[in-house]
Motif scaffolding. Structure first.
Motif, mmCIF file in Angstrom:
data_model
loop_
_atom_site.group_PDB
_atom_site.id
_atom_site.type_symbol
_atom_site.label_atom_id
_atom_site.label_comp_id
_atom_site.label_asym_id
_atom_site.label_seq_id
_atom_site.Cartn_x
_atom_site.Cartn_y
_atom_site.Cartn_z
ATOM 1 N N ALA A 138 -47.462 21.440 -16.551
ATOM 2 C CA ALA A 138 -47.485 20.244 -16.312
ATOM 3 C C ALA A 138 -47.685 18.878 -16.437
ATOM 4 O O ALA A 138 -49.535 19.051 -15.943
ATOM 5 N N SER A 139 -48.411 18.563 -17.766
ATOM 6 C CA SER A 139 -49.654 17.877 -17.740
ATOM 7 C C SER A 139 -49.043 16.229 -16.909
ATOM 8 O O SER A 139 -49.934 15.411 -17.288
ATOM 9 N N PRO A 140 -48.259 15.681 -16.653
ATOM 10 C CA PRO A 140 -48.581 14.392 -15.197
ATOM 11 C C PRO A 140 -49.591 15.555 -13.937
ATOM 12 O O PRO A 140 -50.080 13.686 -14.460
ATOM 13 N N CYS A 141 -49.623 16.301 -13.657
ATOM 14 C CA CYS A 141 -50.923 16.923 -12.946
ATOM 15 C C CYS A 141 -52.145 16.339 -13.999
ATOM 16 O O CYS A 141 -53.209 16.607 -13.804
ATOM 17 N N ALA A 142 -51.982 17.598 -15.409
ATOM 18 C CA ALA A 142 -53.392 17.854 -15.934
ATOM 19 C C ALA A 142 -53.766 16.460 -15.994
ATOM 20 O O ALA A 142 -54.726 15.778 -15.927
ATOM 21 N N THR A 185 -57.117 6.425 -22.735
ATOM 22 C CA THR A 185 -56.217 7.727 -23.363
ATOM 23 C C THR A 185 -55.883 8.978 -22.164
ATOM 24 O O THR A 185 -54.101 8.922 -22.222
ATOM 25 N N ALA A 186 -55.709 9.236 -21.092
ATOM 26 C CA ALA A 186 -55.343 9.843 -19.306
ATOM 27 C C ALA A 186 -54.370 8.883 -19.388
ATOM 28 O O ALA A 186 -53.042 9.567 -18.919
ATOM 29 N N VAL A 187 -54.514 7.918 -19.743
ATOM 30 C CA VAL A 187 -53.249 6.577 -18.478
ATOM 31 C C VAL A 187 -52.534 6.671 -19.850
ATOM 32 O O VAL A 187 -51.258 6.885 -19.368
ATOM 33 N N VAL A 188 -52.469 6.519 -21.016
ATOM 34 C CA VAL A 188 -51.450 6.544 -22.141
ATOM 35 C C VAL A 188 -50.791 7.832 -21.991
ATOM 36 O O VAL A 188 -49.634 8.099 -22.226
ATOM 37 N N LEU A 189 -51.536 9.415 -22.095
ATOM 38 C CA LEU A 189 -51.100 10.617 -21.937
ATOM 39 C C LEU A 189 -49.679 10.539 -20.613
ATOM 40 O O LEU A 189 -48.959 11.240 -21.025
ATOM 41 N N LEU A 190 -50.132 10.064 -20.066
ATOM 42 C CA LEU A 190 -49.452 9.709 -18.436
ATOM 43 C C LEU A 190 -47.951 8.990 -18.672
ATOM 44 O O LEU A 190 -47.384 9.552 -17.881
ATOM 45 N N LEU A 191 -48.057 7.903 -19.507
ATOM 46 C CA LEU A 191 -46.889 6.585 -19.370
ATOM 47 C C LEU A 191 -45.957 7.860 -20.765
ATOM 48 O O LEU A 191 -45.097 7.371 -20.357
ATOM 49 N N THR A 192 -46.431 8.143 -21.877
ATOM 50 C CA THR A 192 -46.098 8.486 -22.443
ATOM 51 C C THR A 192 -45.336 9.733 -22.861
ATOM 52 O O THR A 192 -44.346 10.793 -23.620
ATOM 53 N N GLY A 193 -46.013 11.242 -22.035
ATOM 54 C CA GLY A 193 -45.368 12.347 -21.472
ATOM 55 C C GLY A 193 -46.179 13.463 -22.936
ATOM 56 O O GLY A 193 -46.775 12.160 -24.093
ATOM 57 N N PRO A 194 -46.122 14.209 -22.547
ATOM 58 C CA PRO A 194 -46.886 15.430 -24.060
ATOM 59 C C PRO A 194 -45.782 15.070 -25.479
ATOM 60 O O PRO A 194 -46.759 16.085 -26.225
ATOM 61 N N GLY A 195 -44.801 15.068 -25.020
ATOM 62 C CA GLY A 195 -43.997 14.802 -26.860
ATOM 63 C C GLY A 195 -43.183 16.550 -26.923
ATOM 64 O O GLY A 195 -43.357 17.398 -25.466
ATOM 65 N N ARG A 196 -42.720 16.429 -27.477
ATOM 66 C CA ARG A 196 -41.740 18.169 -28.674
ATOM 67 C C ARG A 196 -43.094 19.395 -28.724
ATOM 68 O O ARG A 196 -42.820 21.003 -28.279
ATOM 69 N N LEU A 197 -43.846 18.820 -28.692
ATOM 70 C CA LEU A 197 -44.354 20.297 -28.612
ATOM 71 C C LEU A 197 -46.008 20.469 -27.628
ATOM 72 O O LEU A 197 -47.302 20.621 -27.808
ATOM 73 N N SER A 198 -44.404 20.856 -26.828
ATOM 74 C CA SER A 198 -45.580 21.493 -25.763
ATOM 75 C C SER A 198 -44.772 22.254 -25.095
ATOM 76 O O SER A 198 -43.618 22.710 -25.512
ATOM 77 N N LEU A 199 -45.438 22.948 -24.157
ATOM 78 C CA LEU A 199 -44.416 23.961 -23.404
ATOM 79 C C LEU A 199 -43.573 22.984 -22.426
ATOM 80 O O LEU A 199 -43.196 23.629 -21.764
ATOM 81 N N ASP A 200 -43.975 22.031 -22.045
ATOM 82 C CA ASP A 200 -42.678 21.046 -21.477
ATOM 83 C C ASP A 200 -41.542 20.464 -22.156
ATOM 84 O O ASP A 200 -41.431 19.248 -21.691
#
Length: 297
Positions: free
Chosen positions: A193-197, A238-253
């Motif tokens: 749930a990366s966008p919410c996190a 950094t929170a904005v960066v992760l929100l705009l890039t996504g968590p990547g493939r090494l994630s549960l999402d």
């Protein structure tokens, strides 16, 4: 003694080649090669204007074969030019306008977006490490406030700190900040749930930024324990960066669209996170956090 002239009505000797039969020297010997002719002349080739064997002249109205069927070729076998054109079309099918349909065995566009681009290099590894650093930092601060670990204030100390810092509802403010730091940080590390996190930790750190910035007049971007907002600014970025890039493939999402190809939903979550931070600040704390900063004095 002269040779008897050859009777033109006499039959030609059988078994002799046509060239040897027609090419006879003045001595009556058969000529075996054009270069053996005493006259040194090459035998004359048949011209199109020569009369046909039927005596009616050349047939100038007969069509010359032009198609593959008239030439006796198999029309189903493509030529070299057709094969090269087919290969070029297959190689650049997605560069055409409008886009060409999917070829046999090719995945559809939604499936390609879901699986992501295979040529990502070290991007997924970099996003994973960024999530570990950012999410781990928020987990660290959340555990300090909840359990008192790592020389933290604990739950009671956090509530007293919030109440003494001008927050109207200290208990509710404490619950919100601990839930945002522990919950959002943990989900960031897992990539779930990366966008919410990312939106949750962004809202929490923006409130912390406004709280520390409003303690003293002027811009507090300096490494100070009490009022410096340098760390909060870095964590918010950094929170904005992760929100705009996504968590990547090494994630549960990794099977979600926002994991590798975030779109307009990320901007929507970003706006909601900023709005939630501002609303929480004015509802639970109030005041102008930009006091003493030009032109917000």
């Amino acid at each position: 003694m002269t040779e008897k002239p050859k009777d033109p009505s006499a039959p030609e000797p059988k078994g002799a080649p046509a060239d040897e039969q027609s090419a006879v020297s003045s001595t009556g010997r058969g000529v075996t090669s054009p270069y053996d002719s005493p006259t040194g002349e090459m035998p004359r080739l048949k011209q199109p204007s020569d009369p046909s064997p039927s005596g009616r002249g050349p047939d100038l109205h007969k069509d010359v074969p032009r198609t593959e069927e008239e030439l006796g070729l198999d029309p189903e076998i493509p030529s070299v030019g057709e094969q090269a054109k087919a290969n070029e079309t297959a190689a650049y099918s997605y560069a055409s306008i409008p886009p060409a349909p999917n070829g046999p065995g090719e995945p559809s566009r939604p499936l390609r977006r879901r699986n992501g681009d295979a040529r990502r290099g070290t991007l997924d590894l970099g996003l994973f490490l960024l999530r570990l650093v950012v999410g781990g930092t928020f987990i660290y601060h959340g555990l300090q406030k909840l359990t008192g670990w790592f020389n933290g204030p604990g739950l009671d100390g956090t509530r007293d700190m919030m109440g003494g810092g001008g927050w109207d509802h200290a208990t509710l403010s404490t619950v919100l900040v601990i839930a945002g730091e522990l919950g959002g940080g943990g989900l960031l590390v897992l990539g779930l749930a990366s966008p919410c996190a990312a939106g949750a930790v962004l809202a929490v750190i923006l409130d912390a930024w406004m709280w520390k910035q409003g303690m003293f007049p002027g811009f507090q971007y300096k490494p100070s324990v009490k009022s410096g907002v340098e760390l909060e600014s870095i964590l918010a970025g950094t929170a904005v960066v992760l929100l705009l890039t996504g968590p990547g493939r090494l994630s549960l999402d990794r099977n979600r669209g926002w994991a590798t190809r975030p779109a307009f939903g990320s901007f929507a979550v970003l706006i909601l996170a900023v709005a939630a931070a501002i609303g929480t600040w004015y509802w639970l704390h109030g005041g102008n956090p930009l006091t003493g900063i030009e032109p917000f004095k």
